[in-house]
Design a protein around this motif. Structure first.
Motif, PDB file in Angstrom:
ATOM      1  N   ASP A   1       0.654  -1.164  -0.046  1.00 27.90           N
ATOM      2  CA  ASP A   1       0.037  -0.003   0.045  1.00 27.90           C
ATOM      3  C   ASP A   1       0.886   1.205  -0.049  1.00 27.90           C
TER       4      ASP A   1
ATOM      5  N   ALA B   1      -2.255   3.959  -3.787  1.00 24.96           N
ATOM      6  CA  ALA B   1      -2.148   2.763  -4.629  1.00 24.96           C
ATOM      7  C   ALA B   1      -2.094   1.421  -3.846  1.00 24.96           C
ATOM      8  N   SER B   2      -2.405   0.375  -4.490  1.00 21.23           N
ATOM      9  CA  SER B   2      -2.524  -0.867  -3.606  1.00 21.23           C
ATOM     10  C   SER B   2      -2.242  -1.980  -4.578  1.00 21.23           C
ATOM     11  N   ALA B   3      -1.546  -3.179  -4.163  1.00 24.48           N
ATOM     12  CA  ALA B   3      -1.175  -4.254  -5.001  1.00 24.48           C
ATOM     13  C   ALA B   3      -0.925  -5.351  -3.920  1.00 24.48           C
TER      14      ALA B   3
ATOM     15  N   PHE C   1       3.242  -0.297  -9.754  1.00 26.26           N
ATOM     16  CA  PHE C   1       2.132   0.673  -9.522  1.00 26.26           C
ATOM     17  C   PHE C   1       2.299   1.769 -10.921  1.00 26.26           C
TER      18      PHE C   1
ATOM     19  N   VAL D   1       0.501   5.769 -11.532  1.00 25.61           N
ATOM     20  CA  VAL D   1      -0.264   6.505 -10.186  1.00 25.61           C
ATOM     21  C   VAL D   1       0.896   7.721 -10.134  1.00 25.61           C
TER      22      VAL D   1
ATOM     23  N   THR E   1       1.605  10.925  -7.795  1.00 23.29           N
ATOM     24  CA  THR E   1       1.245  11.651  -6.441  1.00 23.29           C
ATOM     25  C   THR E   1       0.910  13.000  -6.260  1.00 23.29           C
TER      26      THR E   1
END
Length: 104
Positions: free
Chosen positions: A10, A21-23, A62, A65, A67
């Motif tokens: 995360d 983001a999350s994976a 990611f 993404v 920021t």
């Protein structure tokens, strides 16, 4: 032996705490261990065990993404070999001697 881990990565904004983001996924690897156990009474024993898990290197992507500061997150790698030591104190229920057998 075999080992399995569930990875989750995360990324959060440190200022706002908002998730960016999350994976995650499940990975398999190898395991090797050695242990020792000592029974100090008929029902009590103490044990120690060492295990090493070879999980290899994992890459989490990611892509795309951005920021709030304008940085683009591309991914990161994690080396995930694990060394574990387990201490245990065991109690065996069921009496002092051999198993109970039916008598006729």
């Amino acid at each position: 032996g075999g080992a399995v881990t569930r990875n989750r990565f995360d990324i959060f904004n440190n200022v706002t705490g908002v998730g960016l983001a999350s994976a995650g996924h499940t990975r398999w690897g190898g395991a090797l261990g050695v242990g020792w156990e000592y029974g100090f009474t008929p029902n009590w024993s103490f044990g120690i065990e060492y295990d090493h898990l070879w999980m290899g290197r994992d890459n989490a992507g990611f892509a795309g993404v951005v920021t709030p500061g304008g940085f683009v997150l591309t991914g990161s790698g994690v080396s995930q070999d694990v060394d574990m030591v387990t201490l245990r104190l065991n109690y065996r229920f069921g009496g002092y001697g051999a198993p109970v057998a039916a008598r006729y």
